[in-house]
Design a protein around this motif. Structure first.
Motif, PDB file in Angstrom:
ATOM      1  N   LEU A 102      10.848  -2.411 -11.886  1.00 57.79           N
ATOM      2  CA  LEU A 102      11.882  -3.279 -11.325  1.00 57.79           C
ATOM      3  C   LEU A 102      11.419  -4.725 -11.380  1.00 57.79           C
ATOM      4  CD1 LEU A 102      14.678  -3.028 -10.015  1.00 57.79           C
ATOM      5  CD2 LEU A 102      13.548  -3.144  -7.788  1.00 57.79           C
ATOM      6  N   ALA A 132       9.642   2.037  -9.514  1.00 57.96           N
ATOM      7  CA  ALA A 132      10.147   0.712  -9.152  1.00 57.96           C
ATOM      8  C   ALA A 132       9.034  -0.321  -9.082  1.00 57.96           C
ATOM      9  CB  ALA A 132      10.880   0.790  -7.810  1.00 57.96           C
ATOM     10  N   LYS A 191      13.266  -6.835  -4.970  1.00 59.08           N
ATOM     11  CA  LYS A 191      12.245  -5.844  -5.287  1.00 59.08           C
ATOM     12  C   LYS A 191      11.468  -5.429  -4.050  1.00 59.08           C
ATOM     13  CE  LYS A 191       8.380  -4.762  -8.330  1.00 59.08           C
ATOM     14  NZ  LYS A 191       7.600  -5.152  -9.527  1.00 59.08           N
TER      15      LYS A 191
END
Length: 455
Positions: free
Chosen positions: A185, A181, A75
């Motif tokens: 994520l 994200a 990440k």
């Protein structure tokens, strides 16, 4: 419902965006090459060869991404890469000279390439084997559709607004994907954070709930320590040892060479077709975008055929058929441009059929690469895609060394790797099939690793 069981729509969209970014940045740029070169007063062949720099940086990004993800977590690595992509897109948008623009493109590639590796890495590490197929299918669809849709849209933007609007859209895409994200994520299993709570509806929630917090923290700490220790071992010696281990695997090396040759066919057309068709034959950006879509439609068709054949045929059989299709179409192309040198369809139509073979080859080779079952799966994935991108950049650089190959020269430059691909598959894939007992593309899957089990 998401693309996979227990997978949210938001997360599915996030993963799809990660693989969309590099495809968009590559394909949408091609129709804008003449307008950008005219704006900066640079030669179109110079802008076309900047694609070589883009792909070289793209390959380097894939090599770096696997190791940075091991050390800092997927990440964190992905967020940094998206920030770099967005900033580089803004640099291209505001560039006052061609040198600054090309630097921005190289930085774009460094940021964009991470999503290609990390999206698949996340699926492999975090999803059970039975939940992967739908997600991987969604990612493959995005990879196939984005190059088909983006050139016509980019052509409209360039023709009716400005090439800078194209990079404004890329900047906005980078920022939007970065924000998504951040929230969507997961960090579980990456070393970024302790593992996320189990999904609802599991069989034994009480057993996990009563686990002592101290024991759970100790387990999490031990797991992260193993990950970081392994990453630290990937120094100069460890990294070289990992690559030697990966390259010693016959399946990996064979399919890496195969996909690299197929990529040389595709990337050579992408690099030089804009100059040949728009400048050489006078097509508009919109017309070129439509012609490019025909080529990508061949790719999508090939991928679909490979998926269906994979239910009953071995990977080696599919690869040989795909190589034969690409080579025959490439030879037809070289004849067509000689007979009709002023008609873009003499190049584009055979290239569409050539891309049927290339499109079938890409998923076939990726499935073959997944036969590698060593401990360096991350390094194998990054190296596989890096070799693919670097080979295309190197070949395009060689073919354009003395200047743009031109309309007829482009057909020859495409035919050469297509014929080498056919020869390689005829020799190597046949012997591999004999030694593997005719494995099918959909071999049994080891649920603990998510890779095909060797026969």
């Amino acid at each position: 419902m998401g693309a996979g069981a227990g997978l949210s729509r938001g997360l599915t969209l996030c993963l799809m965006s990660l693989v969309c970014v590099p495809q968009l940045a590559l394909a949408a740029f091609v129709p804008a090459i003449p307008a950008i070169s005219e704006h900066f007063g640079a030669g179109e062949s110079d802008l076309s060869r900047s694609m070589v720099g883009y792909m070289t940086a793209y390959a380097a990004s894939m090599i770096l991404t696997g190791h940075l993800a091991d050390r800092y977590g997927p990440k964190r690595t992905q967020l940094a890469a998206l920030a770099l992509f967005a900033g580089a897109s803004a640099l291209c948008l505001l560039a006052s000279g061609v040198a600054v623009f090309i630097v921005g493109r190289v930085l774009q590639a460094l940021g964009a390439g991470a999503g290609t590796v990390i999206a698949r890495l996340w699926v492999q590490r975090e999803l059970p084997a039975q939940e992967r197929l739908n997600v991987l299918t969604a990612l493959t669809t995005v990879i196939a559709v984005t190059p088909a849709v983006s050139p016509p849209l980019a052509g409209l933007l360039v023709q009716y607004t400005s090439w800078r609007s194209l990079f404004a859209c890329m900047t906005a895409l980078g920022v939007a994907t970065l924000i998504g994200a951040v929230f969507l994520l997961p960090s579980a299993g990456s070393g970024d954070a302790p593992p996320a709570p189990a999904a609802r509806g599991t069989e034994q929630p009480d057993t996990r709930a009563v686990r002592a917090p101290a024991a759970r923290r100790a387990t999490d700490t031990e797991s992260r320590t193993r990950i970081r220790t392994k990453a630290a071992g990937h120094g100069s010696g460890g990294l070289l040892a990992a690559y030697r281990n990966v390259l010693a695997d016959r399946d990996f090396t064979m399919f890496a060479i195969t996909i690299s040759l197929a990529w040389c066919v595709y990337f050579t057309f992408t690099t030089y077709s804009s100059h040949a068709i728009q400048t050489g034959l006078g097509a508009s950006p919109v017309e070129y975008g439509a012609l490019y879509t025909v080529v990508i439609a061949g790719y999508v068709s090939g991928s679909t055929v490979a998926k269906r054949l994979g239910r009953a045929r071995s990977l080696e059989w599919i690869a040989r058929l795909a190589a034969l299709t690409a080579a025959v179409a490439a030879l037809a192309m070289t004849a067509g441009v000689q007979l009709w040198p002023s008609d873009p369809l003499s190049l584009v139509v055979p290239m569409g059929f050539c891309m049927v073979g290339v499109g079938a080859m890409f998923p076939t080779c990726q499935a073959g690469m997944m036969r590698y079952r060593g401990e360096h799966a991350g390094a194998a994935s990054g190296l596989f895609f890096a070799l693919q991108m670097a080979s295309g950049a190197a070949y395009a650089g060689v073919t354009g060394w003395g200047g743009d190959p031109g309309y007829r020269g482009l057909a020859v430059a495409i035919a050469v790797p297509a014929l080498v691909l056919l020869l390689f598959c005829a020799v190597m894939m046949r012997s591999a099939r004999g030694s593997s007992g005719g494995r099918t593309a959909e071999a049994p899957v080891d649920s603990s690793r998510g890779v095909s089990v060797r026969s």
